[in-house]
Motif scaffolding. Structure first.
Motif, mmCIF file in Angstrom:
data_model
loop_
_atom_site.group_PDB
_atom_site.id
_atom_site.type_symbol
_atom_site.label_atom_id
_atom_site.label_comp_id
_atom_site.label_asym_id
_atom_site.label_seq_id
_atom_site.Cartn_x
_atom_site.Cartn_y
_atom_site.Cartn_z
ATOM 1 N N ASP A 13 23.044 -35.159 -14.680
ATOM 2 C CA ASP A 13 22.551 -35.992 -13.576
ATOM 3 C C ASP A 13 23.503 -35.936 -12.380
ATOM 4 O O ASP A 13 23.293 -36.634 -11.401
ATOM 5 C CB ASP A 13 22.392 -37.443 -14.035
ATOM 6 C CG ASP A 13 21.241 -37.616 -15.003
ATOM 7 O OD1 ASP A 13 20.282 -36.821 -14.929
ATOM 8 O OD2 ASP A 13 21.300 -38.528 -15.832
ATOM 9 N N ARG A 14 24.542 -35.129 -12.476
ATOM 10 C CA ARG A 14 25.511 -35.055 -11.390
ATOM 11 C C ARG A 14 24.872 -34.438 -10.161
ATOM 12 O O ARG A 14 24.065 -33.531 -10.239
ATOM 13 C CB ARG A 14 26.723 -34.247 -11.811
ATOM 14 C CG ARG A 14 27.520 -35.016 -12.838
ATOM 15 C CD ARG A 14 28.661 -34.335 -13.489
ATOM 16 N NE ARG A 14 29.389 -33.309 -12.816
ATOM 17 C CZ ARG A 14 30.538 -32.838 -13.265
ATOM 18 N NH1 ARG A 14 31.083 -33.294 -14.333
ATOM 19 N NH2 ARG A 14 31.160 -31.879 -12.657
ATOM 20 N N ASN A 15 25.270 -34.932 -9.023
ATOM 21 C CA ASN A 15 24.789 -34.426 -7.750
ATOM 22 C C ASN A 15 25.637 -33.221 -7.364
ATOM 23 O O ASN A 15 26.856 -33.248 -7.479
ATOM 24 C CB ASN A 15 24.914 -35.544 -6.709
ATOM 25 C CG ASN A 15 24.359 -35.151 -5.374
ATOM 26 O OD1 ASN A 15 24.329 -33.992 -4.991
ATOM 27 N ND2 ASN A 15 23.914 -36.141 -4.635
ATOM 28 N N LEU A 16 25.003 -32.198 -6.873
ATOM 29 C CA LEU A 16 25.718 -30.989 -6.484
ATOM 30 C C LEU A 16 26.774 -31.286 -5.416
ATOM 31 O O LEU A 16 27.835 -30.670 -5.404
ATOM 32 C CB LEU A 16 24.726 -29.935 -5.988
ATOM 33 C CG LEU A 16 25.290 -28.556 -5.713
ATOM 34 C CD1 LEU A 16 25.852 -27.941 -6.982
ATOM 35 C CD2 LEU A 16 24.232 -27.666 -5.130
ATOM 36 N N THR A 21 32.972 -28.494 -1.866
ATOM 37 C CA THR A 21 33.738 -28.769 -0.655
ATOM 38 C C THR A 21 33.268 -27.819 0.435
ATOM 39 O O THR A 21 32.760 -26.738 0.155
ATOM 40 C CB THR A 21 35.244 -28.544 -0.880
ATOM 41 O OG1 THR A 21 35.455 -27.190 -1.289
ATOM 42 C CG2 THR A 21 35.804 -29.489 -1.935
ATOM 43 N N GLY A 22 33.454 -28.219 1.658
ATOM 44 C CA GLY A 22 33.094 -27.380 2.793
ATOM 45 C C GLY A 22 32.205 -28.130 3.762
ATOM 46 O O GLY A 22 31.652 -29.175 3.442
ATOM 47 N N LYS A 23 32.058 -27.577 4.969
ATOM 48 C CA LYS A 23 31.366 -28.279 6.052
ATOM 49 C C LYS A 23 29.927 -27.856 6.285
ATOM 50 O O LYS A 23 29.239 -28.446 7.102
ATOM 51 C CB LYS A 23 32.175 -28.138 7.334
ATOM 52 C CG LYS A 23 33.540 -28.789 7.193
ATOM 53 C CD LYS A 23 34.299 -28.810 8.474
ATOM 54 C CE LYS A 23 35.623 -29.525 8.235
ATOM 55 N NZ LYS A 23 36.483 -29.468 9.384
ATOM 56 N N LEU A 31 27.965 -20.852 -5.010
ATOM 57 C CA LEU A 31 28.091 -21.419 -6.346
ATOM 58 C C LEU A 31 28.935 -20.509 -7.218
ATOM 59 O O LEU A 31 28.678 -19.302 -7.294
ATOM 60 C CB LEU A 31 26.707 -21.589 -6.981
ATOM 61 C CG LEU A 31 25.706 -22.434 -6.188
ATOM 62 C CD1 LEU A 31 24.330 -22.357 -6.834
ATOM 63 C CD2 LEU A 31 26.175 -23.864 -6.083
ATOM 64 N N ILE A 32 29.943 -21.098 -7.862
ATOM 65 C CA ILE A 32 30.795 -20.353 -8.790
ATOM 66 C C ILE A 32 30.976 -21.186 -10.047
ATOM 67 O O ILE A 32 30.854 -22.412 -10.000
ATOM 68 C CB ILE A 32 32.176 -20.010 -8.172
ATOM 69 C CG1 ILE A 32 32.971 -21.283 -7.863
ATOM 70 C CG2 ILE A 32 32.028 -19.130 -6.945
ATOM 71 C CD1 ILE A 32 34.419 -21.033 -7.452
ATOM 72 N N PRO A 33 31.293 -20.551 -11.169
ATOM 73 C CA PRO A 33 31.632 -21.335 -12.358
ATOM 74 C C PRO A 33 32.947 -22.074 -12.130
ATOM 75 O O PRO A 33 33.819 -21.585 -11.406
ATOM 76 C CB PRO A 33 31.784 -20.295 -13.464
ATOM 77 C CG PRO A 33 31.249 -19.026 -12.919
ATOM 78 C CD PRO A 33 31.285 -19.127 -11.442
ATOM 79 N N CYS A 60 30.226 -22.926 4.906
ATOM 80 C CA CYS A 60 29.650 -22.995 3.562
ATOM 81 C C CYS A 60 30.049 -24.283 2.849
ATOM 82 O O CYS A 60 30.966 -24.972 3.256
ATOM 83 C CB CYS A 60 30.182 -21.841 2.707
ATOM 84 S SG CYS A 60 29.999 -20.203 3.405
ATOM 85 N N MET A 61 29.352 -24.539 1.765
ATOM 86 C CA MET A 61 29.836 -25.477 0.773
ATOM 87 C C MET A 61 30.071 -24.670 -0.494
ATOM 88 O O MET A 61 29.183 -23.943 -0.941
ATOM 89 C CB MET A 61 28.857 -26.595 0.461
ATOM 90 C CG MET A 61 29.479 -27.592 -0.535
ATOM 91 S SD MET A 61 28.429 -28.990 -0.916
ATOM 92 C CE MET A 61 27.888 -28.480 -2.542
ATOM 93 N N LEU A 62 31.272 -24.748 -1.038
ATOM 94 C CA LEU A 62 31.630 -24.071 -2.273
ATOM 95 C C LEU A 62 31.544 -25.093 -3.398
ATOM 96 O O LEU A 62 32.289 -26.072 -3.413
ATOM 97 C CB LEU A 62 33.048 -23.502 -2.179
ATOM 98 C CG LEU A 62 33.618 -22.873 -3.447
ATOM 99 C CD1 LEU A 62 32.803 -21.648 -3.853
ATOM 100 C CD2 LEU A 62 35.080 -22.510 -3.252
ATOM 101 N N ALA A 63 30.615 -24.858 -4.332
ATOM 102 C CA ALA A 63 30.425 -25.783 -5.456
ATOM 103 C C ALA A 63 30.837 -25.094 -6.741
ATOM 104 O O ALA A 63 30.428 -23.968 -7.014
ATOM 105 C CB ALA A 63 28.975 -26.239 -5.534
ATOM 106 N N LYS A 64 31.643 -25.803 -7.532
ATOM 107 C CA LYS A 64 32.130 -25.291 -8.816
ATOM 108 C C LYS A 64 31.302 -25.910 -9.929
ATOM 109 O O LYS A 64 31.383 -27.106 -10.189
ATOM 110 C CB LYS A 64 33.604 -25.615 -8.951
ATOM 111 C CG LYS A 64 34.427 -24.972 -7.853
ATOM 112 C CD LYS A 64 35.731 -25.661 -7.640
ATOM 113 C CE LYS A 64 36.322 -25.173 -6.332
ATOM 114 N NZ LYS A 64 37.178 -26.141 -5.722
ATOM 115 N N ILE A 65 30.509 -25.086 -10.596
ATOM 116 C CA ILE A 65 29.548 -25.542 -11.590
ATOM 117 C C ILE A 65 30.187 -25.500 -12.983
ATOM 118 O O ILE A 65 30.647 -24.438 -13.416
ATOM 119 C CB ILE A 65 28.273 -24.663 -11.576
ATOM 120 C CG1 ILE A 65 27.691 -24.565 -10.163
ATOM 121 C CG2 ILE A 65 27.258 -25.154 -12.591
ATOM 122 C CD1 ILE A 65 27.233 -25.866 -9.566
#
Length: 142
Positions: A13-16, A21-23, A31-33, A60-65
């Motif tokens: 249920d976590r929000n991406l 991080t990023g603007k 998206l990266i692991p 970008c926004m860099l999200a760590k999945i």
């Protein structure tokens, strides 16, 4: 019923937004692991994107999945009007998409341009994969 080769990920249920991080200056989602979050990988990614005219922190926004969770990306993509998603080392199932993809082949899906690639640490020593990534980034951004 699940088959022997099926991969199962608990749905989160976590929000991406809380994973990244990023603007988002150019509405690009990367998206990266979570395991790829090391300085060398991020530096390589930043250099490649900079060469394609994209600043990782500003554009970008860099999200760590987390590898053990399936995180829904579609609500975030819609709410932030994301135009491009770059996915490194994740399966579509891990971001709750039921699609088939080919690495380094651009895909138009949900009115968004998608690019799947290998894990970041695999790319620098592999000239073929690095070239395939660069060619795809040129089509996307140059």
């Amino acid at each position: 019923m699940f088959l022997e080769k099926d991969e199962i990920y608990p749905i989160s249920d976590r929000n991406l937004a809380e994973l990244g991080t990023g603007k988002l200056g150019k509405n690009i989602l990367v998206l990266i692991p979570e395991s790829s979050d090391n300085p060398e990988d991020i530096q390589f990614l930043s250099k490649v994107l900079t060469a394609a005219g994209v600043n990782l922190e500003q554009d970008c926004m860099l999200a760590k999945i987390p590898e053990a969770e399936a995180i829904a990306v579609t609500p975030f993509i819609k709410s932030k009007q994301i135009t491009t998603v770059l996915v490194f080392g994740l399966a579509p199932k891990q971001i709750r998409l039921a699609i088939e993809v080919q690495a380094y082949q651009l895909l138009e899906f949900m009115q968004v341009r998608w690019l799947w690639a290998d894990l970041l640490h695999v790319l620098p020593p592999d000239k073929t994969k690095k070239t395939a990534l660069w060619n795809a980034l040129q089509v996307l951004f140059l």
